[in-house]
Write a protein that holds these residues in place. Structure first.
Motif, PDB file in Angstrom:
ATOM      1  N   PRO A  40      23.716  23.639 -30.219  1.00  0.00           N
ATOM      2  CA  PRO A  40      23.308  24.717 -31.140  1.00  0.00           C
ATOM      3  C   PRO A  40      22.421  24.217 -32.276  1.00  0.00           C
ATOM      4  CG  PRO A  40      25.649  24.869 -30.631  1.00  0.00           C
ATOM      5  CD  PRO A  40      25.175  23.544 -30.100  1.00  0.00           C
ATOM      6  N   GLU A  41      22.687  23.009 -32.765  1.00  0.00           N
ATOM      7  CA  GLU A  41      21.879  22.458 -33.848  1.00  0.00           C
ATOM      8  C   GLU A  41      20.470  22.131 -33.358  1.00  0.00           C
ATOM      9  OE1 GLU A  41      24.070  19.194 -35.611  1.00  0.00           O
ATOM     10  OE2 GLU A  41      25.934  20.240 -35.111  1.00  0.00           O
ATOM     11  N   GLN A  42      20.356  21.645 -32.125  1.00  0.00           N
ATOM     12  CA  GLN A  42      19.038  21.333 -31.565  1.00  0.00           C
ATOM     13  C   GLN A  42      18.223  22.608 -31.376  1.00  0.00           C
ATOM     14  OE1 GLN A  42      17.914  18.399 -31.368  1.00  0.00           O
ATOM     15  NE2 GLN A  42      19.816  17.271 -31.719  1.00  0.00           N
ATOM     16  N   VAL A  43      18.884  23.678 -30.893  1.00  0.00           N
ATOM     17  CA  VAL A  43      18.199  24.962 -30.723  1.00  0.00           C
ATOM     18  C   VAL A  43      17.723  25.476 -32.078  1.00  0.00           C
ATOM     19  CG1 VAL A  43      18.514  27.381 -30.080  1.00  0.00           C
ATOM     20  CG2 VAL A  43      19.452  25.567 -28.628  1.00  0.00           C
ATOM     21  N   GLN A  44      18.575  25.349 -33.067  1.00  0.00           N
ATOM     22  CA  GLN A  44      18.238  25.795 -34.420  1.00  0.00           C
ATOM     23  C   GLN A  44      17.024  25.048 -34.955  1.00  0.00           C
ATOM     24  OE1 GLN A  44      20.782  24.992 -38.142  1.00  0.00           O
ATOM     25  NE2 GLN A  44      21.541  26.956 -37.390  1.00  0.00           N
ATOM     26  N   ARG A  45      16.972  23.741 -34.727  1.00  0.00           N
ATOM     27  CA  ARG A  45      15.844  22.953 -35.226  1.00  0.00           C
ATOM     28  C   ARG A  45      14.550  23.306 -34.505  1.00  0.00           C
ATOM     29  NH1 ARG A  45      19.932  18.662 -35.492  1.00  0.00           N
ATOM     30  NH2 ARG A  45      20.378  18.298 -37.695  1.00  0.00           N
ATOM     31  N   ARG A  46      14.645  23.572 -33.203  1.00  0.00           N
ATOM     32  CA  ARG A  46      13.435  23.957 -32.464  1.00  0.00           C
ATOM     33  C   ARG A  46      12.892  25.282 -32.984  1.00  0.00           C
ATOM     34  NH1 ARG A  46      16.090  21.317 -28.103  1.00  0.00           N
ATOM     35  NH2 ARG A  46      17.152  23.210 -27.435  1.00  0.00           N
ATOM     36  N   ARG A  47      13.770  26.213 -33.273  1.00  0.00           N
ATOM     37  CA  ARG A  47      13.335  27.504 -33.799  1.00  0.00           C
ATOM     38  C   ARG A  47      12.758  27.344 -35.197  1.00  0.00           C
ATOM     39  NH1 ARG A  47      17.079  31.580 -34.468  1.00  0.00           N
ATOM     40  NH2 ARG A  47      15.545  33.145 -33.907  1.00  0.00           N
ATOM     41  N   ALA A  48      13.315  26.426 -35.961  1.00  0.00           N
ATOM     42  CA  ALA A  48      12.854  26.209 -37.335  1.00  0.00           C
ATOM     43  C   ALA A  48      11.454  25.627 -37.378  1.00  0.00           C
ATOM     44  CB  ALA A  48      13.819  25.289 -38.074  1.00  0.00           C
ATOM     45  N   ARG A  49      11.018  24.953 -36.292  1.00  0.00           N
ATOM     46  CA  ARG A  49       9.667  24.371 -36.278  1.00  0.00           C
ATOM     47  C   ARG A  49       8.588  25.434 -36.379  1.00  0.00           C
ATOM     48  NH1 ARG A  49      11.533  21.094 -31.513  1.00  0.00           N
ATOM     49  NH2 ARG A  49      12.585  19.274 -32.404  1.00  0.00           N
ATOM     50  N   ARG A  50       8.925  26.677 -36.080  1.00  0.00           N
ATOM     51  CA  ARG A  50       7.963  27.766 -36.163  1.00  0.00           C
ATOM     52  C   ARG A  50       7.836  28.308 -37.584  1.00  0.00           C
ATOM     53  NH1 ARG A  50      10.175  31.782 -31.764  1.00  0.00           N
ATOM     54  NH2 ARG A  50       8.355  33.004 -32.393  1.00  0.00           N
ATOM     55  N   LEU A  51       8.643  27.778 -38.492  1.00  0.00           N
ATOM     56  CA  LEU A  51       8.554  28.161 -39.896  1.00  0.00           C
ATOM     57  C   LEU A  51       7.723  27.137 -40.660  1.00  0.00           C
ATOM     58  CD1 LEU A  51      12.307  29.089 -40.469  1.00  0.00           C
ATOM     59  CD2 LEU A  51      10.425  30.697 -40.135  1.00  0.00           C
ATOM     60  N   SER A  52       7.280  27.501 -41.848  1.00  0.00           N
ATOM     61  CA  SER A  52       6.506  26.577 -42.670  1.00  0.00           C
ATOM     62  C   SER A  52       7.422  25.528 -43.298  1.00  0.00           C
ATOM     63  CB  SER A  52       5.791  27.346 -43.786  1.00  0.00           C
ATOM     64  OG  SER A  52       5.177  26.451 -44.692  1.00  0.00           O
ATOM     65  N   ASN A  53       7.099  24.263 -43.071  1.00  0.00           N
ATOM     66  CA  ASN A  53       7.849  23.191 -43.724  1.00  0.00           C
ATOM     67  C   ASN A  53       6.896  22.166 -44.342  1.00  0.00           C
ATOM     68  OD1 ASN A  53       6.849  21.905 -41.499  1.00  0.00           O
ATOM     69  ND2 ASN A  53       8.820  21.139 -40.755  1.00  0.00           N
ATOM     70  N   VAL A  54       5.724  22.643 -44.725  1.00  0.00           N
ATOM     71  CA  VAL A  54       4.698  21.763 -45.273  1.00  0.00           C
ATOM     72  C   VAL A  54       4.936  21.538 -46.765  1.00  0.00           C
ATOM     73  CG1 VAL A  54       2.245  21.465 -45.692  1.00  0.00           C
ATOM     74  CG2 VAL A  54       3.012  22.531 -43.570  1.00  0.00           C
ATOM     75  N   VAL A  55       5.064  20.271 -47.134  1.00  0.00           N
ATOM     76  CA  VAL A  55       5.171  19.910 -48.547  1.00  0.00           C
ATOM     77  C   VAL A  55       3.750  19.725 -49.087  1.00  0.00           C
ATOM     78  CG1 VAL A  55       5.979  18.189 -50.203  1.00  0.00           C
ATOM     79  CG2 VAL A  55       7.395  18.770 -48.211  1.00  0.00           C
TER      80      VAL A  55
END
Length: 249
Positions: A40-55
């Motif tokens: 479940p954590e891996q699935v969550q992280r893959r989905r999160a890659r589609r969000l902005s995480n640019v510093v």
């Protein structure tokens, strides 16, 4: 029973030391593959890659021993110490769904401290989404014109499930009914799922008390139901006063 992790080109450590980070484990004796506890954590992280995480470049490679943090610490030692302790316990704090919020006038170091937390979360391998308040709402608005059914709900779902949501200038957006509804969907979703929020706010007064900093001003801006949830998740704000550090760097 001989159990080995499934082979994968990119390896990210499994928090339970059961697989190679792919979320799948191979039982060679039984000739079968099954999902790891971390799936479940891996699935969550893959989905999160589609969000902005640019510093932004301005806030990359921050350090407690590098300017402007030493200057911020001289004027706000309690606040910087609290952030340092949060960062030292980043996994524990995110697992508990704990957050932080920074309240004060412009240029006092709110963003630097918030980005320090996001930076430590990323270093710890946690999923992070970073938005300014206006950009976050723009992203949601764009989904309304998307032909794909459920795209808005999908975005809200990703925003509520990422391990850390970092919002800069939460109070900038004009609080229309639509804005307040979207904020509630995100904040309440994260509240119910015990997911961490870090945010900054420079809403510092009203017509009666211009320039005064009170947390309750945010409650008037985003409604009490949103404010109440944020207070439980993040605790009291870390206020930052003083001179505008941008004039010195």
């Amino acid at each position: 029973m001989a159990v080995q992790p499934a082979k994968r080109a990119f390896v990210k450590p499994c928090p339970y030391d059961l697989c190679d980070g792919s979320g799948m484990v191979v039982d060679w004796d039984a000739n079968e593959t099954y999902r790891c506890r971390c799936w479940p954590e891996q699935v969550q992280r893959r989905r999160a890659r589609r969000l902005s995480n640019v510093v932004p470049k301005k806030f990359q490679n921050l350090g407690f021993d590098r300017e402007p943090l030493p200057s911020i610490e001289r004027s706000a030692p309690v606040q910087v110490r609290a952030v340092r302790q949060f960062c030292e316990r980043i996994d524990e704090m995110l697992d508990r769904g704990r957050g932080m919020w920074f309240l004060g006038s412009p240029g006092t170091g709110k963003s630097h401290l918030a980005y320090l937390i996001s930076q430590h979360a990323m270093t710890a391998g946690r999923s992070v989404a970073i938005y300014t308040g206006p950009r976050l709402l723009d992203e949601i608005r764009r989904t309304y014109g998307d032909d794909e059914s459920g795209s808005t709900l999908d975005l809200i779902d990703r925003l509520t499930s990422v391990e850390l949501l970092h919002i800069e200038d939460l109070a900038v957006a004009r609080p229309t009914d639509w804005v307040l509804e979207q904020l509630y969907n995100i904040i309440n979703g994260r509240y119910e799922n015990e997911k961490s929020i870090v945010f900054t706010c420079d809403l510092t007064g009203d017509e009666d008390e211009p320039g005064m900093i009170h947390p309750e001003h945010l409650a008037k801006h985003i409604t009490m139901r949103n404010f109440s949830r944020l207070m439980e998740m993040c605790g009291d704000p870390l206020p930052l006063y003083g001179e505008d550090h941008r004039r010195n760097f």
